[in-house]
Design an enzyme around this catalytic site. Sequence first.
Site, PDB file in Angstrom:
ATOM      1  N   ARG A 132       0.883  -1.141  -0.147  1.00  0.00           N
ATOM      2  CA  ARG A 132      -0.012   0.001   0.000  1.00  0.00           C
ATOM      3  C   ARG A 132       0.919   1.123   0.098  1.00  0.00           C
ATOM      4  O   ARG A 132       0.241   2.529  -0.551  1.00  0.00           O
ATOM      5  CB  ARG A 132      -0.787   0.068   1.239  1.00  0.00           C
ATOM      6  CG  ARG A 132      -2.012  -0.777   1.319  1.00  0.00           C
ATOM      7  CD  ARG A 132      -2.669  -0.931   2.505  1.00  0.00           C
ATOM      8  NE  ARG A 132      -3.102   0.249   2.852  1.00  0.00           N
ATOM      9  CZ  ARG A 132      -4.633   0.506   2.650  1.00  0.00           C
ATOM     10  NH1 ARG A 132      -5.318  -0.137   2.193  1.00  0.00           N
ATOM     11  NH2 ARG A 132      -5.285   1.745   3.428  1.00  0.00           N
TER      12      ARG A 132
ATOM     13  N   ARG B  46       8.275   7.166  -4.399  1.00  0.00           N
ATOM     14  CA  ARG B  46       8.477   8.032  -5.699  1.00  0.00           C
ATOM     15  C   ARG B  46      10.007   8.667  -5.855  1.00  0.00           C
ATOM     16  O   ARG B  46      10.230   8.943  -4.694  1.00  0.00           O
ATOM     17  CB  ARG B  46       7.229   8.960  -6.129  1.00  0.00           C
ATOM     18  CG  ARG B  46       6.306   9.052  -5.289  1.00  0.00           C
ATOM     19  CD  ARG B  46       5.373   9.930  -5.939  1.00  0.00           C
ATOM     20  NE  ARG B  46       4.015   9.351  -5.682  1.00  0.00           N
ATOM     21  CZ  ARG B  46       3.174   9.725  -4.711  1.00  0.00           C
ATOM     22  NH1 ARG B  46       3.532  10.613  -3.779  1.00  0.00           N
ATOM     23  NH2 ARG B  46       1.951   9.230  -4.463  1.00  0.00           N
TER      24      ARG B  46
ATOM     25  N   ARG C  38      -7.629  -6.448  13.979  1.00  0.00           N
ATOM     26  CA  ARG C  38      -6.770  -5.337  15.110  1.00  0.00           C
ATOM     27  C   ARG C  38      -7.815  -4.599  15.473  1.00  0.00           C
ATOM     28  O   ARG C  38      -8.353  -3.825  14.684  1.00  0.00           O
ATOM     29  CB  ARG C  38      -5.631  -4.951  13.902  1.00  0.00           C
ATOM     30  CG  ARG C  38      -4.624  -4.272  15.078  1.00  0.00           C
ATOM     31  CD  ARG C  38      -3.927  -5.196  15.800  1.00  0.00           C
ATOM     32  NE  ARG C  38      -2.654  -4.556  16.465  1.00  0.00           N
ATOM     33  CZ  ARG C  38      -2.456  -4.700  17.732  1.00  0.00           C
ATOM     34  NH1 ARG C  38      -3.008  -5.636  18.375  1.00  0.00           N
ATOM     35  NH2 ARG C  38      -1.559  -3.896  18.240  1.00  0.00           N
TER      36      ARG C  38
ATOM     37  N   ARG D 296      -0.365   7.368  15.420  1.00  0.00           N
ATOM     38  CA  ARG D 296      -0.507   8.819  14.864  1.00  0.00           C
ATOM     39  C   ARG D 296      -1.571   9.627  15.526  1.00  0.00           C
ATOM     40  O   ARG D 296      -2.122   9.430  16.370  1.00  0.00           O
ATOM     41  CB  ARG D 296      -1.157   8.615  13.321  1.00  0.00           C
ATOM     42  CG  ARG D 296      -2.377   7.876  13.105  1.00  0.00           C
ATOM     43  CD  ARG D 296      -2.610   7.208  11.789  1.00  0.00           C
ATOM     44  NE  ARG D 296      -3.437   6.385  11.491  1.00  0.00           N
ATOM     45  CZ  ARG D 296      -3.833   5.793  10.387  1.00  0.00           C
ATOM     46  NH1 ARG D 296      -2.969   6.072   9.118  1.00  0.00           N
ATOM     47  NH2 ARG D 296      -4.613   4.705  10.193  1.00  0.00           N
TER      48      ARG D 296
ATOM     49  N   GLU E  23      -4.373   7.795  18.070  1.00  0.00           N
ATOM     50  CA  GLU E  23      -4.622   6.698  17.495  1.00  0.00           C
ATOM     51  C   GLU E  23      -3.860   5.439  17.947  1.00  0.00           C
ATOM     52  O   GLU E  23      -2.662   5.565  17.887  1.00  0.00           O
ATOM     53  CB  GLU E  23      -4.809   6.636  15.944  1.00  0.00           C
ATOM     54  CG  GLU E  23      -5.389   5.304  15.464  1.00  0.00           C
ATOM     55  CD  GLU E  23      -5.782   5.538  13.792  1.00  0.00           C
ATOM     56  OE1 GLU E  23      -6.088   6.599  13.339  1.00  0.00           O
ATOM     57  OE2 GLU E  23      -5.217   4.491  13.280  1.00  0.00           O
TER      58      GLU E  23
ATOM     59  N   TYR F 252      -9.632  -5.659   3.685  1.00  0.00           N
ATOM     60  CA  TYR F 252      -9.055  -4.295   4.098  1.00  0.00           C
ATOM     61  C   TYR F 252      -9.544  -3.260   3.247  1.00  0.00           C
ATOM     62  O   TYR F 252      -8.979  -2.886   2.246  1.00  0.00           O
ATOM     63  CB  TYR F 252      -7.468  -4.725   3.821  1.00  0.00           C
ATOM     64  CG  TYR F 252      -6.590  -3.445   4.474  1.00  0.00           C
ATOM     65  CD1 TYR F 252      -6.853  -2.207   4.626  1.00  0.00           C
ATOM     66  CD2 TYR F 252      -5.277  -3.908   4.830  1.00  0.00           C
ATOM     67  CE1 TYR F 252      -6.313  -1.167   5.426  1.00  0.00           C
ATOM     68  CE2 TYR F 252      -4.619  -2.719   5.560  1.00  0.00           C
ATOM     69  CZ  TYR F 252      -5.013  -1.382   5.820  1.00  0.00           C
ATOM     70  OH  TYR F 252      -4.207  -0.483   6.262  1.00  0.00           O
TER      71      TYR F 252
ATOM     72  N   ASP G  11     -10.868   0.184   1.304  1.00  0.00           N
ATOM     73  CA  ASP G  11     -10.874   1.572   1.508  1.00  0.00           C
ATOM     74  C   ASP G  11     -12.372   1.859   1.240  1.00  0.00           C
ATOM     75  O   ASP G  11     -13.188   1.219   0.538  1.00  0.00           O
ATOM     76  CB  ASP G  11      -9.984   2.444   0.358  1.00  0.00           C
ATOM     77  CG  ASP G  11      -8.709   2.135   0.885  1.00  0.00           C
ATOM     78  OD1 ASP G  11      -8.253   1.985   2.008  1.00  0.00           O
ATOM     79  OD2 ASP G  11      -7.588   1.907  -0.132  1.00  0.00           O
TER      80      ASP G  11
HETATM   81  N1  UDP Z   1       3.049   1.617   7.394  1.00  0.00           N
HETATM   82  C1  UDP Z   1       4.503   1.907   7.926  1.00  0.00           C
HETATM   83  N2  UDP Z   1       4.691   3.335   8.247  1.00  0.00           N
HETATM   84  C2  UDP Z   1       4.135   4.320   8.061  1.00  0.00           C
HETATM   85  C3  UDP Z   1       2.748   4.168   7.600  1.00  0.00           C
HETATM   86  C4  UDP Z   1       2.312   2.892   7.202  1.00  0.00           C
HETATM   87  O1  UDP Z   1       4.944   0.918   8.285  1.00  0.00           O
HETATM   88  O2  UDP Z   1       4.330   5.634   8.363  1.00  0.00           O
HETATM   89  C5  UDP Z   1       2.785   0.403   7.052  1.00  0.00           C
HETATM   90  C6  UDP Z   1       1.932  -0.390   8.228  1.00  0.00           C
HETATM   91  O3  UDP Z   1       2.394  -1.711   7.939  1.00  0.00           O
HETATM   92  C7  UDP Z   1       0.624  -0.068   7.821  1.00  0.00           C
HETATM   93  C8  UDP Z   1       0.550   0.135   6.551  1.00  0.00           C
HETATM   94  O4  UDP Z   1       1.690   0.479   6.000  1.00  0.00           O
HETATM   95  O5  UDP Z   1      -0.264  -1.121   8.296  1.00  0.00           O
HETATM   96  C9  UDP Z   1      -0.644   0.589   5.567  1.00  0.00           C
HETATM   97  O6  UDP Z   1      -0.761   2.097   6.329  1.00  0.00           O
HETATM   98  P1  UDP Z   1      -1.671   3.275   5.873  1.00  0.00           P
HETATM   99  O7  UDP Z   1      -1.432   4.239   6.797  1.00  0.00           O
HETATM  100  O8  UDP Z   1      -1.421   3.360   4.602  1.00  0.00           O
HETATM  101  O9  UDP Z   1      -3.200   2.440   6.054  1.00  0.00           O
HETATM  102  P2  UDP Z   1      -4.268   2.762   7.160  1.00  0.00           P
HETATM  103  O10 UDP Z   1      -3.926   2.253   8.403  1.00  0.00           O
HETATM  104  O11 UDP Z   1      -4.518   4.352   6.957  1.00  0.00           O
HETATM  105  O12 UDP Z   1      -5.565   2.076   6.494  1.00  0.00           O
END
Ligand code: UDP
Length: 375
Positions: free
Chosen positions: A180, A184, A257, A288, A308, A356, A358
Amino acid sequence: MEKSKKGKKPYDYLVVGTGIFGAVFAYMAKQKGKTCLLIDKRPHTGGNIYCDSINSINVHKYGAHIFHTANKEVWDFVNSFVEFNHYINSPLANYEGKLYNLPFNMNTFCKLWGVNTPAEAMIKLEEQRKNYADIVEPANLEEQALKLCGEDIYNIFIKGYTEKQWGRSALELPAFIIKRIPFRFTFDNNYFNDPYQGIPKGGYNKLTDGLLEGIEVRLDTNYFYDRDYFDSLAEKVIFTGRIDEFFGFEYGELEYRGLHFEHKCLETDNYQGNAVVNYNERKVPYTRIIEHKHFEFGTQPTTVITHEYPGEFAKDNEPYYPINDERNTVIYKKYKEKADQIPHLYIGGRLGQYAYFDMDDSVEAAMNLAKKELK
Ligand code: UDP
């Protein structure tokens, strides 16, 4: 059993759950002249996209929701209910007090390694991941991340965050989770690659309210308290809750989770200057901090922030992320096969499909069901 005069049940569809999946389906069913009754065990509609208004700020009560999609049909559809703003998600990562841009891009590489050009960044990255080039099929998240990003990025941004987010070692997590995160070689902090992105102007409740206008909804109503009665109300059931709960957990419980949110009002107009700041160190207990007003470019005199915290999912709290590992996938398939045998039932949405999702995935899945079902 309630029956109408014609011997038919009072509604065409009972939709259990007023989240985005259920609401989109109900809207489309109504367009086709079908009658729906929606029920929800919560005191509000919208599922996890519901926002609380605190000091005139829309607070994402169940975690940050940023709408993004590559599907023009989905984008046009949601925009027909509410205009979306031009918010672009550009989260920051805080590691040992330093801030870095996400997703991994030239701004991140510049701060991390002092490189200024894409060519310099490439050389550095190749150096970082050369020891992992032989991994053909990453067996787990750690292998996937090291192969993709190399050691510095894995150790600073991924390992700690991921292990606290999922509550298990990166060696036990499936590789796809990390796919995910885009990567870039431009100075572009847009987290998503999708061409369409934004937040509904005035908040997500406008989207839900638009979808559900003129449709009967009963809140604080738990399907499981009297399922025979609810089943008797409609010809077909669209169930958007947990598929394992629907079948009385007969093949075992699917794992999730959990998340825990701590919302705080602060007497400042701007706490962190950005909607999303990740805390990537393992020792910081939250993943976060969200500052909600920035999703809508708010100019209110105060602010609301949310810490969170990831945590174990236990009965009675909300299931957030499905854990799509082998054990759970096998169990889910059994439930799915069972559901497919029941002609008047469809189980859908993030919890129903144990996926999972969106928000755009949920909209699309509901639209597809409606197209098939309401031909
Ligand atoms: N992730 C990470 N570091 C970050 C943000 C995300 O390693 O700073 C990893 C982590 O394994 C997470 C996954 O990327 O479960 C997806 O994160 P994202 O924030 O894109 O998804 P959300 O939790 O918002 O669905």
